[in-house]
Design an enzyme around this catalytic site. Sequence first.
Site, PDB file in Angstrom:
ATOM      1  N   SER A  47       1.325  -0.476   0.022  1.00  0.00           N
ATOM      2  CA  SER A  47      -0.691   0.490  -0.084  1.00  0.00           C
ATOM      3  C   SER A  47       1.161   1.250   0.053  1.00  0.00           C
ATOM      4  CB  SER A  47      -0.868  -0.051   1.042  1.00  0.00           C
ATOM      5  OG  SER A  47      -0.165   0.073   2.583  1.00  0.00           O
ATOM      6  N   LYS A  48       0.080   2.533  -0.143  1.00  0.00           N
ATOM      7  CA  LYS A  48       1.152   3.494  -0.353  1.00  0.00           C
ATOM      8  C   LYS A  48       1.694   3.641   1.511  1.00  0.00           C
ATOM      9  CE  LYS A  48      -1.196   5.791  -3.966  1.00  0.00           C
ATOM     10  NZ  LYS A  48      -0.375   6.037  -4.402  1.00  0.00           N
ATOM     11  N   ARG A  49       1.379   3.139   2.134  1.00  0.00           N
ATOM     12  CA  ARG A  49       2.587   3.776   3.276  1.00  0.00           C
ATOM     13  C   ARG A  49       4.037   2.284   3.492  1.00  0.00           C
ATOM     14  NH1 ARG A  49       2.223  -0.855   6.854  1.00  0.00           N
ATOM     15  NH2 ARG A  49       0.808  -2.319   6.112  1.00  0.00           N
TER      16      ARG A  49
ATOM     17  N   GLY B  13       5.939   3.353   0.850  1.00  0.00           N
ATOM     18  CA  GLY B  13       6.165   4.123  -0.267  1.00  0.00           C
ATOM     19  C   GLY B  13       5.634   3.867  -1.827  1.00  0.00           C
TER      20      GLY B  13
END
Length: 488
Positions: free
Chosen positions: A253-255, A257
């Site tokens: 996911s975005k967390r 990177g």
Amino acid sequence: MGSVRVRFAPSPTGYLHIGGARTALFNWLFARHNDGKMVLRIEDTDQGRLKEDSVSQIISSMKWLGIVWDEGPEAGGEYGPYFQSQRLDGYRKECERLLAEGKAYYCYCTPEELEANREAERKAGLPPRYSGRCRNLTDEDRKRFEAEGRKPVVRFKMPEGGSTVVNDIVRGDVTFDNSIMDDFVIMKSSGIPTYNFAVVVDDHAMGMTHVIRGEEHLSNTPKQVLIYNALGYDVPQFAHVPMILAPDKSKLSKRHGATSVEEFRDQGILPEALVNYLILLGWSPEGDSEIITLEDAASQFTLERVNKSSAIYDTTKLTWINGVYMRELPLDDVVEHALPFYISEGLIPENYTQEDLDRVKVVADKVREREKTLADLAKASSYFFKSAFEYEEKGVNKFFKKDGALDNLKSGKETLSALDEFTVETAEKAYRKLIEESGIKSGELFHPTRLAISGRTTGPGLFDIMILLGKDETIRRMERAIEYIEQL
């Protein structure tokens, strides 16, 4: 194997995720290895989730990566149109055929009735499944529901027993119990097909021989196999490639990177490096080298060598690979991709001249040996274009504040000022002579000089920097540093 035809079929709901890019890449490699064709098909029937410009972003990302499709948007082809939203008549025709053959039926259940059914199943400790209440409606039942204004969906009649086997090239035979699957919807009340139905009709109509996609689609595959059989279609060969997981083995996911191709591009990753990295996520080339081109990978690529286990996302490895390509690609290729970063750093204008371009090439060639991304390359080049830089604090403490640094820098400046010919050879010879005559270590002169003219403690060769800056600018920067040290 016959004429191989594969497809990459993204939904235009956002940017091209690296998982999708890897799927497109594996399809492309398989097609090239088998002298086949790769089709790009846009699955845009879910209008509620579509995002403006997503199609153009997906296309530009694929082009940037060098994954060029043989048929599809922009390329054309005899099996078009290549947007599902333009193929609705074909889905409705095949749906009508299933209805006529008693292999599908109209369902008039309301959302409230369906939720009540699911809740009853949950309370009974059963997985929520459709009850099949509309499976055997009479004509009178249908007329009554339609008179109430109910708009039906169409459901596929699942076999009441037995199992469905998915023959998968990567995972072997995977067996699914038909009893755990309910009569699923194949056509919405709006006349729009569901994914499982549309994909089967399209893959058959477009002559797909192999379906290569992420393993998250494996659970859909038995439903699709049953639709293939019900429509009398040949079932293609399936290959479900492993998921890409985060370092902690959670869903990416975005967390964690960057996750889209555009994000990696904007961070300064070269397309050749990202492709190389994606190739290694779930597949291994021959030999020990982890650097492989698209062409070499295509010559080796087989689905039998795709790993079953999930691939782990590792940006450290990607950055290392990018550094290799930064050094080994032709300079013109690196500079072409680096120019936007030089512009964003304010080193050259957007409407740069040939002189600006030539300057970037000379500088980038010297700087790229040590840098890992294009963004870092531009930042590391800044002092060649701007003289108003700050000195690295660690360098000030280590070199400028050291006893003798001021005198050594003054001597160095005078030595360089006296040179009639200013070249790498003459500058280095003069500095070596000064070191010998002064009885100091080379670092006592080299380190403060480097910091004085670049603001940094590392970089290209000291005398290369001097010559690129030119004699006058080198002297000016040394004078500025001398004033700075005197004020410490």
